[in-house]
Design an enzyme around this catalytic site. Structure first.
Site, PDB file in Angstrom:
ATOM      1  N   LYS A 123       0.821  -1.214   0.000  1.00 18.11           N
ATOM      2  CA  LYS A 123       0.000   0.000   0.000  1.00 18.11           C
ATOM      3  C   LYS A 123       0.865   1.279   0.000  1.00 18.11           C
ATOM      4  CE  LYS A 123      -4.149  -1.796  -0.127  1.00 18.11           C
ATOM      5  NZ  LYS A 123      -3.843  -3.221  -0.246  1.00 18.11           N
TER       6      LYS A 123
HETATM    7  C1  LIG Z   1     -10.228  -1.407  -1.480  1.00 16.86           C
HETATM    8  C2  LIG Z   1      -9.709  -2.233  -0.353  1.00 16.86           C
HETATM    9  N1  LIG Z   1     -10.427  -2.343   0.763  1.00 16.86           N
HETATM   10  C3  LIG Z   1      -9.993  -3.049   1.815  1.00 16.86           C
HETATM   11  C4  LIG Z   1      -8.796  -3.710   1.798  1.00 16.86           C
HETATM   12  C5  LIG Z   1      -8.386  -4.545   2.964  1.00 16.86           C
HETATM   13  O1  LIG Z   1      -7.193  -4.172   3.548  1.00 16.86           O
HETATM   14  P1  LIG Z   1      -6.280  -5.250   4.305  1.00 16.86           P
HETATM   15  O2  LIG Z   1      -5.667  -6.131   3.283  1.00 16.86           O
HETATM   16  O3  LIG Z   1      -5.282  -4.422   5.038  1.00 16.86           O
HETATM   17  O4  LIG Z   1      -7.175  -5.999   5.218  1.00 16.86           O
HETATM   18  C6  LIG Z   1      -8.001  -3.616   0.669  1.00 16.86           C
HETATM   19  C7  LIG Z   1      -6.702  -4.315   0.652  1.00 16.86           C
HETATM   20  O5  LIG Z   1      -6.087  -4.702  -0.219  1.00 16.86           O
HETATM   21  C8  LIG Z   1      -8.460  -2.875  -0.442  1.00 16.86           C
HETATM   22  O6  LIG Z   1      -7.739  -2.777  -1.550  1.00 16.86           O
END
Ligand SMILES: Cc1ncc(COP(=O)(O)O)c(C=O)c1O
Length: 507
Positions: A311
């Site tokens: 990210k």
């Molecule tokens: C649009 C979106 N929402 C939520 C998430 C969830 O984040 P995490 O992987 O930190 O749980 C991601 C992760 O890739 C995402 O791209």
């Protein structure tokens, strides 16, 4: 068989074209340009070596030479020898590695390796890594120093000064009163929904084109996600589709700022005000993106972020959730900590969760924030470069540049006219992989996948379907070199130009 290299001196061409053998990359000077197009199309190589009737190196030809010949009015039946660049400047196959590197200089163009008769037996390419990562973390700041500090001071759990510092600095970056560090971006979404009391019987409107975590979080609460199509310009929740999806059960709208492009928020906020709905922005990919001067994640009632390793900033795994309302933030803080009363240890007010971030992770987060403005600038440079390279290519759609929309350009994503090029998106990705370019498909439409089909209702999703079927993300790490960027853009543009001619021949 003059074109078969003697087996004992054959060297596999390195890097860019190493899925091909040298024989795949040879074309005879007497072959037609159509033959050369077919070979370029099949190999995805940047150029072919041209050999004469004795198999000796005579020149090289790529898509640019073929296009130039055609621009002069010739047809694809023209002999390769009439369009090639004469003498490809090969080097003896037994040249040592140091000499080869010197000859190649900074050029990405492969060098032909020749036997004693000047017959190509291999290719040498400057050591471009075969795979350029899509988005890799950059941990070159104070990460190690701060993590060491946690270990040395024994503060490794969620009780530690880096957690508070990370939250404070993130809240300042966003311009919001409350930021709570959590274990990942998915629980950030769940915590936000839970803090607003969303649960069974409620509906939450989400875009059809997103990462599944957006929907999963809604489902964890027992509420029902309601999928809506996305807009063709932003690729995000389409405000026009939104109003039709609102029912008396609707409690929240969850726009997603996908790939870092802000959602068009004004009509969403207006509808939310009108129907008294909560707006939770999924800004997992959009740290630093802004909509009309306001940071994404600070526009609605709550914003959520992911700090997974790929990210905008990372803590390995991690996330943040922001709130404007003091009472909701206080409830979220309690829910994050097992639902425990903050003033009465082991007394639980609600069924809560353990969604805390550790001090070790927050330490990395603090170091990442120190570098964040540099990351932002680099992401923009990458986007500007790709935009400039794809500007004149009608088959490639780049993210819209809209007034007041400040894209974080988390990963630079494009939509390709795959049908026009006569291949599927997956075939296009396979060809790019052959040319040494790693890509990712755009997310699949939620309404197509088994766990989420039921949430499509009778709504249509033409835009998200088109984007999902034709979209892909390109390497966008802040650490990407200019040479790697050029390689990605060259491979894609060569591929499109070659496919155009291959299609014309097939027609
Ligand atoms: C649009 C979106 N929402 C939520 C998430 C969830 O984040 P995490 O992987 O930190 O749980 C991601 C992760 O890739 C995402 O791209």
């Amino acid at each position: 068989m003059p074109f078969d290299p003697p087996p004992n001196v054959s060297r596999k061409p390195q890097s860019l074209s190493n899925a091909n053998s040298i024989a795949d990359l040879l074309v005879k000077d007497s072959d037609s340009l159509a033959d050369a197009v077919a070979k370029l199309d099949a190999t995805c190589a940047p150029l072919l070596l041209v050999v004469d009737v004795d198999g000796k190196l005579a020149g090289r030809i790529g898509i640019a030479e073929i296009e130039a010949a055609m621009a002069r009015g010739t047809g694809l039946e023209l002999r390769v020898g009439a369009a090639m660049i004469a003498d490809a400047g090969g080097v003896p196959a037994d040249t040592d590695a140091a000499q080869l590197a010197k000859f190649a200089g900074n050029s990405a163009r492969p060098l032909a390796l020749l036997d004693g008769e000047r017959r190509p037996v291999g290719l040498y390419t400057q050591a471009t890594p075969r795979r350029v990562p899509i988005a890799e973390p950059q941990l070159g700041g104070n990460e190690l120093k701060y993590v060491t500090e946690c270990v040395e001071t024994n503060w490794i759990s969620s009780q530690g000064t880096f957690v508070r510092r990370f939250e404070k600095e993130f809240a300042e970056l966003l311009g919001v009163p409350h930021a709570l560090a959590v274990s990942n971006g998915t629980v950030a979404l769940h915590l936000a929904l839970a803090a607003f009391g969303i649960g069974p019987g409620d509906e939450v409107i989400v875009p059809d084109l997103t990462f599944a975590a957006t929907l999963n979080a809604v489902l964890y609460t027992g509420a029902t996600p309601v999928l809506v199509d996305v807009a063709p310009d932003t690729w995000n929740m389409d405000p026009a589709a939104l109003s039709d999806a609102i029912t008396p059960r609707t409690k929240a709208i969850m726009p997603v700022h996908l790939y870092g492009q802000p959602t068009e928020m004004d009509p969403i906020l207006a509808l939310a005000r009108k129907h008294k709905l909560v707006v939770i922005e999924d800004a997992a990919e959009a740290v630093g993106a802004a909509h009309k001067g306001v940071q994404c994640g600070a526009i609605g009632d709550s914003g959520t972020f992911s700090f997974f390793s790929n990210k905008m900033i990372t803590t390995g795994e991690g996330g943040m959730v922001t709130f404007k309302d003091d009472a909701v933030a206080a409830r979220a803080r309690m829910l994050r900590d097992h639902g425990m009363n903050p003033n009465k240890r082991y007394w639980h007010e609600e069924v809560g969760f353990n969604y805390r971030l550790t001090n070790l992770q927050a330490a990395i987060g603090c170091a990442q924030l120190e570098q964040f403005q540099g990351f932002r600038v680099r992401k923009k440079e990458i986007a500007t470069y790709y935009e400039s390279r794809f500007a004149g290519i009608s088959e490639i759609e780049t993210p819209a540049i809209l007034p007041g929309f400040d894209n974080s350009y988390w990963v630079f994503s494009i939509v390709v006219d795959c049908a026009g090029l006569g291949l599927t998106r997956d075939e296009l990705m396979a060809k790019l992989a052959k040319a040494g370019v790693d890509t990712r498909p755009l997310f699949y439409c939620m309404h197509e996948m088994p766990p989420y089909k039921a949430y499509a209702g009778n709504r249509a999703f033409p835009v998200s379907s088109r984007l999902s079927e034709n979209g892909l993300s390109l390497p966008s790490s802040t650490s990407i070199t200019e040479g790697q960027l050029a390689h990605v853009a060259d491979a894609l543009t060569n591929l499109v130009r070659t496919r155009r001619l291959a299609r014309a021949i097939a027609a």
